[in-house]
Design an enzyme around this catalytic site. Structure first.
Site, PDB file in Angstrom:
ATOM      1  N   ARG A  13       0.759  -1.325   0.081  1.00 35.90           N
ATOM      2  CA  ARG A  13      -0.025   0.158  -0.080  1.00 35.90           C
ATOM      3  C   ARG A  13       0.902   1.452  -0.107  1.00 35.90           C
ATOM      4  NH1 ARG A  13      -5.099   1.037  -1.484  1.00 35.90           N
ATOM      5  NH2 ARG A  13      -6.360   2.489   0.036  1.00 35.90           N
TER       6      ARG A  13
ATOM      7  N   THR B 272      -9.243  -0.738 -10.792  1.00 35.29           N
ATOM      8  CA  THR B 272      -8.297  -1.430  -9.852  1.00 35.29           C
ATOM      9  C   THR B 272      -8.480  -2.629 -10.703  1.00 35.29           C
ATOM     10  OG1 THR B 272      -9.066  -0.282  -7.907  1.00 35.29           O
ATOM     11  CG2 THR B 272      -8.573  -2.600  -7.743  1.00 35.29           C
TER      12      THR B 272
ATOM     13  N   GLN C 197      -4.067   7.508  -4.482  1.00 35.41           N
ATOM     14  CA  GLN C 197      -4.382   6.329  -3.573  1.00 35.41           C
ATOM     15  C   GLN C 197      -4.919   7.274  -2.278  1.00 35.41           C
ATOM     16  OE1 GLN C 197      -5.712   3.252  -3.884  1.00 35.41           O
ATOM     17  NE2 GLN C 197      -3.740   2.954  -4.865  1.00 35.41           N
TER      18      GLN C 197
ATOM     19  N   ASP D  45      -8.185   7.716  -0.695  1.00 38.97           N
ATOM     20  CA  ASP D  45      -8.777   6.827   0.092  1.00 38.97           C
ATOM     21  C   ASP D  45      -8.795   7.183   1.627  1.00 38.97           C
ATOM     22  OD1 ASP D  45      -9.691   5.257  -1.947  1.00 38.97           O
ATOM     23  OD2 ASP D  45      -8.172   3.709  -1.380  1.00 38.97           O
TER      24      ASP D  45
ATOM     25  N   SER E  20      -8.047   0.820   2.601  1.00 39.16           N
ATOM     26  CA  SER E  20      -8.475   0.140   1.593  1.00 39.16           C
ATOM     27  C   SER E  20      -9.503  -0.731   1.770  1.00 39.16           C
ATOM     28  CB  SER E  20      -7.207  -0.596   0.973  1.00 39.16           C
ATOM     29  OG  SER E  20      -7.668  -1.422  -0.109  1.00 39.16           O
ATOM     30  N   SER E  21     -10.300  -1.074   0.661  1.00 39.94           N
ATOM     31  CA  SER E  21     -11.335  -1.989   0.752  1.00 39.94           C
ATOM     32  C   SER E  21     -10.900  -3.233  -0.039  1.00 39.94           C
ATOM     33  CB  SER E  21     -12.770  -1.490   0.181  1.00 39.94           C
ATOM     34  OG  SER E  21     -13.228  -0.421   0.604  1.00 39.94           O
TER      35      SER E  21
ATOM     36  N   GLY F  18     -13.696  -2.278  -7.239  1.00 36.24           N
ATOM     37  CA  GLY F  18     -14.897  -1.775  -6.902  1.00 36.24           C
ATOM     38  C   GLY F  18     -15.109  -0.768  -5.917  1.00 36.24           C
ATOM     39  N   GLY F  19     -13.792  -0.424  -5.381  1.00 35.82           N
ATOM     40  CA  GLY F  19     -13.767   0.679  -4.370  1.00 35.82           C
ATOM     41  C   GLY F  19     -14.467  -0.207  -3.003  1.00 35.82           C
TER      42      GLY F  19
HETATM   43  O1  DON Z   1      -8.032   0.472  -2.029  1.00 35.33           O
HETATM   44  C1  DON Z   1      -9.149   0.751  -2.124  1.00 35.33           C
HETATM   45  O2  DON Z   1      -9.995   0.251  -1.542  1.00 35.33           O
HETATM   46  C2  DON Z   1      -9.457   1.572  -3.399  1.00 35.33           C
HETATM   47  N1  DON Z   1      -8.405   2.446  -3.820  1.00 35.33           N
HETATM   48  C3  DON Z   1      -9.959   0.593  -4.622  1.00 35.33           C
HETATM   49  C4  DON Z   1     -10.263   1.622  -5.699  1.00 35.33           C
HETATM   50  C5  DON Z   1     -11.499   0.410  -6.730  1.00 35.33           C
HETATM   51  O3  DON Z   1     -11.331  -0.630  -6.384  1.00 35.33           O
HETATM   52  C6  DON Z   1     -11.922   0.979  -7.590  1.00 35.33           C
HETATM   53  N2  DON Z   1     -12.528  -0.088  -8.583  1.00 35.33           N
HETATM   54  N3  DON Z   1     -13.223   0.060  -9.627  1.00 35.33           N
END
Ligand code: DON
Length: 584
Positions: A99, A396, A433, A436, A460-461, A482-483
């Protein structure tokens, strides 16, 4: 998940005296490998490594190197990642943290404007402020040192070849470029503007062939010097220049690039039915939230019925709501704030929280976080933090890999938003990043656990997940982009394969429902007939969506062989070293 004990001290002596432990019992997949990822060309690079005798980790690195070229909008050298490695012989899982960290010059006020209010979200994303030091390659170096079999330099050959010969632009990349529009930071960026757009300002079109000599040169430098190639020298200079440039330049220095510290951690694991589910702990909220969702669901539905059951979906949505409320409140970088990971996933706490679930009706629009100290003791953290609503956006990638020896990798990599910060250097995009973090460091007069701080990792998720059976044998590998919705996408798929007994592909295809707030984003068109209406009748507010940003790529091992799946919402495939991709 290393099994260390005092006994371990005697193991070398014992090994000298007796033969090595018996080989694991044979499985139908022995001698065959599988890669499930977001682009067929990347999957082929991974399979090439497996055919050469490479490990799952080797294949994952080669797959990712190609994804950084053909799916640049999602992840790459300019970003970060989490990787889980399952070793079949020892049954150990190592969790690698790649990360990005905030520069040492960043403060809690990183994203506050001159008026003391958070910047508009897009201004924060499209900036140098949002970029953390790229950490994925340094993490790969560490994972490869532990689990690699092929020489480091071999892993980058397929990507270098494709970058030099040119790759064909896929519909998803072309479509996202089209969506960016003329005002995007991507188009304005002096480097990205030339790479993604032609002299007339038209974005790369589907089917166009694009070379990326800068990316090839960067990969060659990584072949020679590893992660140091990104920390000092011309590539590092290019990164710093792009981060620091106006508007909204960031404070990152060469010292921040050298400060990249990937870590090997214990995974966070918990039971689910007869299985053991392992994921990534802080700074990811992935394992905390997936284990709580599953733990709550298991208690609410001891005998699940299937994807047509309204009770099953309602219980899943309740479980998501509760797990998200806790995750939003508590999860952050545990090097900076206390995160009650064990307490939040403790069976006693989950049992108490599960009593709130009533599948006959929806929960209130606002669902408060719980206080895990009520069941497991310790000081309450509930009122220490302000209520956090950190936003997250699309961009992602996730891959699942199993090698011919039955070792596995779950890798989720990201530059955060689509095209990251929309600034490019040395052939790759730089991440955003740091958005986040909670842009607002204080809520209701209290600090937010996930506020920015110098050297801190944003929450993060990402939920790279490995599931073992009761004997510690590999059962499945899964994950998604997918965030914050990742948590919902992954848990739905786990419920699909384990509870609803679906093949991996069908579990991936199931409707995504993200029940994080009072309004649940729902792929109504993918639900069995009648389920959406029945949920609405119970008081759930559904916001119909289509083709959510999931990119679920999973592999399951059955008695007869591999069962892989690739998300039909993206462009990936699941292929074995010896077969063609299965129909989605
Ligand atoms: O680390 C995380 O949770 C986010 N930066 C992930 C972002 C993400 O999955 C966007 N996806 N489509």
């Amino acid at each position: 998940m290393r099994r260390l004990s005092l006994l371990g001290l005697f193991v070398p002596l014992a090994l000298a005296a007796c033969a090595s432990p018996p080989p694991p019992a044979p499985r139908a997949t022995d001698g065959v490998g599988m890669v499930a990822a977001a682009d067929p060309r990347a999957v082929d690079a991974g399979l090439e490594m497996l055919r050469k005798g490479g490990s799952a980790t080797d294949a994952a690195i080669a797959t990712m190197a190609v994804l950084g070229l053909v799916e640049p909008q999602s992840a790459g050298i300019g970003g970060g990642a989490f990787l889980l490695n399952y070793d079949r012989a020892s049954k150990d899982i190592d969790a690698y943290d790649g990360r990005e960290r905030a520069p040492m010059g960043a403060t809690a006020n990183l994203f506050l404007g001159a008026d003391g209010k958070p910047l508009p979200y897009r201004d924060a994303v499209w900036s140098g402020l949002s970029t953390g030091a790229p950490s994925m390659i340094a993490m790969f170096e560490k994972a490869h040192a532990d689990h690699g079999r092929l020489p480091w330099r071999d892993l980058f050959e397929p990507a270098i070849k494709l970058a030099e010969e040119g790759f064909i632009v896929a519909p998803r990349l072309a479509g996202l470029l089209q969506m960016m529009g003329p005002q995007s930071a991507l188009k304005q960026d002096p480097v990205a503007g030339k790479y993604f757009y032609d002299a007339n300002g038209a974005p790369l079109a589907v089917g166009a062939r694009r070379t990326n000599p800068d990316y090839a040169a960067t990969l060659r430098a990584i072949q020679e010097r590893g992660a140091r190639a990104l920390q000092e020298g011309p590539i590092a200079d290019a990164i710093i220049a792009q981060v620091q440039r106006a508007p909204r330049g960031g404070s990152m220095t060469h010292a921040d690039l050298r400060n990249v510290t990937p870590r090997r951690l214990e995974p966070v694991c918990g039971p689910y039915r007869v299985y053991r589910v392992c994921g990534m702990g802080p700074p990811s909220s992935g394992a905390i939230a997936t284990l709580s969702t599953l733990g709550l669901y298991e208690r609410a539905r001891p005998a699940p019925e299937g994807p047509s059951s309204v009770d099953d979906w309602s219980a899943y949505m309740w479980a998501s709501r509760i797990a998200y409320a806790d995750r939003d409140h508590y999860a952050a970088d545990d090097q900076f704030v206390p995160v009650p990971t064990a307490a939040l996933t403790d069976p006693r706490y989950l049992a108490v929280r599960a009593r709130e679930i009533d599948v006959a009706k929806a929960p209130p629009a606002t669902l408060q976080p719980g206080d895990p100290s009520i069941t497991v003791g310790g000081p309450s953290l509930l009122d220490r933090w302000g209520r956090d609503r950190t936003a997250e956006m699309a961009g992602t990638t996730h891959m699942s890999v199993v090698d011919g020896d039955g070792n596995a990798v779950a890798l989720t990599a990201t530059i955060e938003s689509v095209f990251g910060s929309q600034r490019m250097a040395a052939g790759f995009l730089l991440n955003n990043q740091l958005t986040d973090f909670s842009l607002d460091p204080v809520k209701n007069g209290r600090p937010v656990a996930n506020a920015p701080a110098p050297g801190k990792r944003p929450r993060s998720s990402m939920s790279p997940t490995i599931i073992l059976d009761g004997d510690g044998r590999l059962y499945a590998v899964i994950g998604s982009p997918g965030g914050s919705a990742i948590i919902g996408y992954v848990t739905k798929t786990v419920i699909g394969v384990i509870d609803w007994k679906l093949p991996m592909q069908e579990a991936i295809n199931l409707a995504n429902i993200t029940a994080r707030t009072g309004v649940a984003a729902t792929e109504v068109n993918r639900l069995p007939p009648g389920v959406a209406d029945a949920l609405t009748a119970r008081g759930w507010t559904l916001r119909p969506t289509q083709n959510e940003a999931s990119g679920l790529h999973g592999i399951r091992i059955t008695e007869t062989g591999f069962d892989g799946g690739a998300d039909p919402r993206r462009e990936g495939v699941a292929k074995t070293t010896e077969s063609r991709p299965r129909a989605k």
